[in-house]
Design a protein around this motif. Structure first.
Motif, PDB file in Angstrom:
ATOM      1  N   ALA A  55       6.052  72.432  97.254  1.00 35.85           N
ATOM      2  CA  ALA A  55       6.380  73.341  96.149  1.00 35.85           C
ATOM      3  C   ALA A  55       5.753  74.706  96.400  1.00 35.85           C
ATOM      4  CB  ALA A  55       5.894  72.751  94.830  1.00 35.85           C
ATOM      5  N   LEU A  56       6.475  75.560  97.105  1.00 42.10           N
ATOM      6  CA  LEU A  56       5.981  76.884  97.477  1.00 42.10           C
ATOM      7  C   LEU A  56       6.342  77.927  96.418  1.00 42.10           C
ATOM      8  CD1 LEU A  56       6.986  76.880 101.244  1.00 42.10           C
ATOM      9  CD2 LEU A  56       4.660  76.725 100.325  1.00 42.10           C
ATOM     10  N   PRO A  57       5.544  78.980  96.288  1.00 43.45           N
ATOM     11  CA  PRO A  57       5.912  80.066  95.370  1.00 43.45           C
ATOM     12  C   PRO A  57       7.137  80.807  95.895  1.00 43.45           C
ATOM     13  CG  PRO A  57       3.952  80.646  96.637  1.00 43.45           C
ATOM     14  CD  PRO A  57       4.245  79.211  96.931  1.00 43.45           C
ATOM     15  N   GLY A  58       8.077  81.120  94.989  1.00 41.87           N
ATOM     16  CA  GLY A  58       9.268  81.873  95.362  1.00 41.87           C
ATOM     17  C   GLY A  58       9.215  83.276  94.810  1.00 41.87           C
ATOM     18  N   THR A  59      10.222  84.069  95.122  1.00 44.79           N
ATOM     19  CA  THR A  59      10.249  85.452  94.642  1.00 44.79           C
ATOM     20  C   THR A  59      10.443  85.526  93.133  1.00 44.79           C
ATOM     21  OG1 THR A  59      12.605  85.523  95.151  1.00 44.79           O
ATOM     22  CG2 THR A  59      11.091  86.371  96.827  1.00 44.79           C
ATOM     23  N   ARG A  60      11.154  84.531  92.571  1.00 45.04           N
ATOM     24  CA  ARG A  60      11.394  84.532  91.122  1.00 45.04           C
ATOM     25  C   ARG A  60      10.844  83.289  90.427  1.00 45.04           C
ATOM     26  NH1 ARG A  60      17.744  85.727  90.793  1.00 45.04           N
ATOM     27  NH2 ARG A  60      17.681  84.240  92.529  1.00 45.04           N
ATOM     28  N   VAL A  61      10.934  82.129  91.081  1.00 35.04           N
ATOM     29  CA  VAL A  61      10.513  80.873  90.474  1.00 35.04           C
ATOM     30  C   VAL A  61       9.614  80.121  91.451  1.00 35.04           C
ATOM     31  CG1 VAL A  61      11.276  78.705  89.432  1.00 35.04           C
ATOM     32  CG2 VAL A  61      12.689  80.761  89.189  1.00 35.04           C
ATOM     33  N   ARG A  64       7.121  74.557  92.098  1.00 36.26           N
ATOM     34  CA  ARG A  64       6.649  73.459  91.250  1.00 36.26           C
ATOM     35  C   ARG A  64       7.640  73.132  90.131  1.00 36.26           C
ATOM     36  NH1 ARG A  64       3.610  77.826  88.621  1.00 36.26           N
ATOM     37  NH2 ARG A  64       2.003  77.846  90.234  1.00 36.26           N
ATOM     38  N   ALA A  65       8.481  74.108  89.774  1.00 34.73           N
ATOM     39  CA  ALA A  65       9.470  73.886  88.715  1.00 34.73           C
ATOM     40  C   ALA A  65      10.539  72.879  89.144  1.00 34.73           C
ATOM     41  CB  ALA A  65      10.118  75.213  88.321  1.00 34.73           C
ATOM     42  N   ASP A  81       0.474  72.723  93.498  1.00 35.16           N
ATOM     43  CA  ASP A  81      -0.780  73.191  92.913  1.00 35.16           C
ATOM     44  C   ASP A  81      -0.941  72.700  91.474  1.00 35.16           C
ATOM     45  OD1 ASP A  81       1.146  74.709  91.681  1.00 35.16           O
ATOM     46  OD2 ASP A  81       0.204  76.652  92.072  1.00 35.16           O
ATOM     47  N   ARG A  82      -0.119  71.726  91.075  1.00 37.55           N
ATOM     48  CA  ARG A  82      -0.223  71.107  89.757  1.00 37.55           C
ATOM     49  C   ARG A  82      -0.281  69.591  89.929  1.00 37.55           C
ATOM     50  NH1 ARG A  82      -0.968  75.680  88.825  1.00 37.55           N
ATOM     51  NH2 ARG A  82      -0.067  77.012  87.173  1.00 37.55           N
ATOM     52  N   PRO A  83      -1.001  68.897  89.074  1.00 40.02           N
ATOM     53  CA  PRO A  83      -1.042  67.445  89.166  1.00 40.02           C
ATOM     54  C   PRO A  83       0.283  66.827  88.751  1.00 40.02           C
ATOM     55  CG  PRO A  83      -2.182  68.178  87.187  1.00 40.02           C
ATOM     56  CD  PRO A  83      -1.826  69.417  87.959  1.00 40.02           C
ATOM     57  N   GLY A  84       0.515  65.602  89.182  1.00 40.64           N
ATOM     58  CA  GLY A  84       1.732  64.902  88.819  1.00 40.64           C
ATOM     59  C   GLY A  84       1.821  63.596  89.564  1.00 40.64           C
ATOM     60  N   PRO A  85       2.752  62.746  89.196  1.00 43.95           N
ATOM     61  CA  PRO A  85       2.909  61.481  89.921  1.00 43.95           C
ATOM     62  C   PRO A  85       3.360  61.721  91.349  1.00 43.95           C
ATOM     63  CG  PRO A  85       4.732  61.836  88.391  1.00 43.95           C
ATOM     64  CD  PRO A  85       3.736  62.902  88.099  1.00 43.95           C
ATOM     65  N   ALA A  86       2.893  60.875  92.258  1.00 49.59           N
ATOM     66  CA  ALA A  86       3.263  60.961  93.675  1.00 49.59           C
ATOM     67  C   ALA A  86       3.047  62.375  94.222  1.00 49.59           C
ATOM     68  CB  ALA A  86       4.718  60.534  93.876  1.00 49.59           C
ATOM     69  N   THR A  87       1.892  62.939  93.892  1.00 51.98           N
ATOM     70  CA  THR A  87       1.606  64.334  94.228  1.00 51.98           C
ATOM     71  C   THR A  87       0.281  64.473  94.959  1.00 51.98           C
ATOM     72  OG1 THR A  87       2.866  65.192  92.342  1.00 51.98           O
ATOM     73  CG2 THR A  87       1.160  66.635  93.245  1.00 51.98           C
ATOM     74  N   ALA A  91      -5.079  73.632  95.830  1.00 54.77           N
ATOM     75  CA  ALA A  91      -5.296  74.901  95.131  1.00 54.77           C
ATOM     76  C   ALA A  91      -4.202  75.910  95.439  1.00 54.77           C
ATOM     77  CB  ALA A  91      -6.662  75.470  95.511  1.00 54.77           C
ATOM     78  N   ASP A  92      -3.685  75.890  96.661  1.00 56.04           N
ATOM     79  CA  ASP A  92      -2.697  76.874  97.110  1.00 56.04           C
ATOM     80  C   ASP A  92      -1.735  76.156  98.061  1.00 56.04           C
ATOM     81  OD1 ASP A  92      -1.375  78.850  98.764  1.00 56.04           O
ATOM     82  OD2 ASP A  92      -2.835  80.329  98.091  1.00 56.04           O
ATOM     83  N   THR A  93      -0.480  76.004  97.658  1.00 50.85           N
ATOM     84  CA  THR A  93       0.447  75.225  98.485  1.00 50.85           C
ATOM     85  C   THR A  93       0.783  75.926  99.792  1.00 50.85           C
ATOM     86  OG1 THR A  93       2.238  76.104  97.095  1.00 50.85           O
ATOM     87  CG2 THR A  93       1.517  73.865  96.658  1.00 50.85           C
TER      88      THR A  93
END
Length: 436
Positions: A55-61, A64-65, A81-87, A91-93
């Motif tokens: 889950a990398l940061p994108g230019t708009r979204v 992780r979404a 960079d967020r907790p979740g199942p099977a994750t 700190a920084d993807t």
């Protein structure tokens, strides 16, 4: 560097990574529910079963979404960079992906050759890979995500591999070098590129020269000259058509192919232009550096196949088009114009805009137009700077459709048309529109 024991990594026809191994490689916290993965993707639309979704940061979204969508598509594990199942939570993807790529690279025992530079990287990477018989990422997959995926799928029994390192921001070369850990770095050429981020030619040189940290280095004559101008002469072995450590001689840039002599070998490359010839010469020089037989490399280069848009020859209704519009910067455009000017017969150049040149864009576009005029060419220009360029010799078109009409009114069977621009302009659409 993580080596990956039998407990964490299983090597078969497909490498399988356990969630524990991914967490250890990235320094992340493993949340329950994950299963072993066999693939890696950063676009949730490409996720398949048994994949790791990064889950990398994108230019708009932020990616992780799309974590839930990735799981629904079959992802066994998410790096976020967020907790979740099977994750695997980090700190920084982006930084975690670099660490993961480096760990995957560490599993490969063979030789790694890395190619960098302002132009000619993909052509040189393909010449090296095909000439040496090494695997390489397809096309210009030259950033951290596809490189990590390449090393995930790389057969550990391969003797070597070739990767391309592409930079468009400060600090990126150091990141990619830490990921790829090459034994040998090949620097193709240096010129203005990505100036919005790198600022100037000096900034480009500072960033691209990070490749010179490789244990062994091969540098083109052009790059060596530019490095020397910035006080970075290092006595590295060079390749080129001139006074080089590994020189090519008797270069013939023909309409359909390129030929030159390397030592006692007559070398034929099935593509026109200086770029393919230099790529082939680099492959032969690397063969000598590695103690391989250049004759075998030369034989393989006769069947060289490049990705589309790199001196790609197409014929339509008797008109020969050279589609060289995958990308463009001043260095590559000037090389293409020099080749075109040397060709016999009637010829036309269609030049689109060169992107990512920042505040220097206007000056550099005029510089290209001045070079075209010096060579006796009168190109058809497209883009924001077309009117100013045309004032120096040539004409301007306001759209691809207008450029097509201009060509249709003038070009005859047997003519040669050279297409060059940054790929964002889609200049190759002229070829599709031509038939319509």
């Amino acid at each position: 560097m993580l080596k990956g024991g039998e407990r964490l990594v299983h090597l078969a026809q497909v490498r399988e990574l356990t969630p524990e191994w991914v967490a250890e490689a990235t320094g992340g916290r493993l949340h329950p529910g994950g299963k072993p993965v066999r693939d890696l993707h950063w676009d949730s639309r490409e996720i398949g079963p048994r994949s790791l979704f990064v889950a990398l940061p994108g230019t708009r979204v932020h990616g992780r979404a799309f974590a839930e969508e990735a799981r629904a598509r079959g992802a066994h594990l998410v790096l976020s960079d967020r907790p979740g199942p099977a994750t695997v939570e980090v700190a920084d993807t982006a930084q975690a992906l670099l660490r993961l790529g480096g760990a995957l690279r560490g599993l490969f025992p063979g030789l790694v050759v890395a190619v960098g530079g302002s132009s000619g990287k993909t052509t040189t990477k393909e010449a090296l890979a095909q000439g040496l018989g090494f695997p390489a990422p397809p096309g210009n997959q030259n950033t951290a995500p596809p490189l990590a995926r390449f090393f995930l799928h790389l057969d550990p029994k391969a003797e070597g591999a070739v990767v391309e390192l592409g930079v468009d921001r400060k600090g990126e070369m150091a990141e990619l070098m830490a990921l790829a850990q090459p034994h040998l770095g090949v620097l193709t050429a240096l010129g203005e590129e990505h100036l919005q981020a790198l600022g100037s030619l000096e900034g480009v040189v500072a960033e691209e020269s990070g490749l010179l940290q490789a244990p062994q280095v091969l540098v083109s004559l052009q790059a060596a000259e530019v490095l020397g101008a910035f006080g970075l002469g290092g006595g590295w072995p060079t390749y080129g058509f001139g006074q080089a450590t590994f020189p090519g001689h008797d270069l013939s840039l023909l309409p359909e192919e390129s030929r030159f002599r390397y030592g006692g070998l007559e070398v034929r490359v099935p593509y026109p232009g200086l770029g393919p010839a230099l790529g082939a010469l680099a492959a032969l020089a690397v063969a000598d550096l590695l103690g391989r037989d250049p004759k075998e490399v030369a034989e393989r280069l006769e069947g060289l196949r490049l990705p589309p848009g790199r001196m790609e020859r197409r014929e339509k209704e008797g008109v020969v088009f050279l589609h060289d519009a995958y990308n463009a910067n001043p260095l590559s455009v000037k090389a293409g114009l020099a080749w075109l000017a040397a060709q016999p017969g009637r010829k036309w150049a269609v030049l689109g805009e060169m992107r990512e040149l920042g505040e220097e864009a206007f000056r550099l576009h005029l510089e290209v137009a001045e070079e075209a005029a010096r060579l006796g060419l009168r190109p058809l220009y497209l883009g924001s700077y077309a009117p100013a360029q045309a004032a120096l010799g040539g004409e301007a078109a306001g759209s691809l459709e207008e450029a097509l009409a201009w060509l249709k009114a003038r070009v005859k069977p047997g003519d040669l048309v050279y297409l060059k621009a940054s790929r964002a302009l889609g200049l190759e659409r002229i070829l599709d529109l031509w038939d319509a």
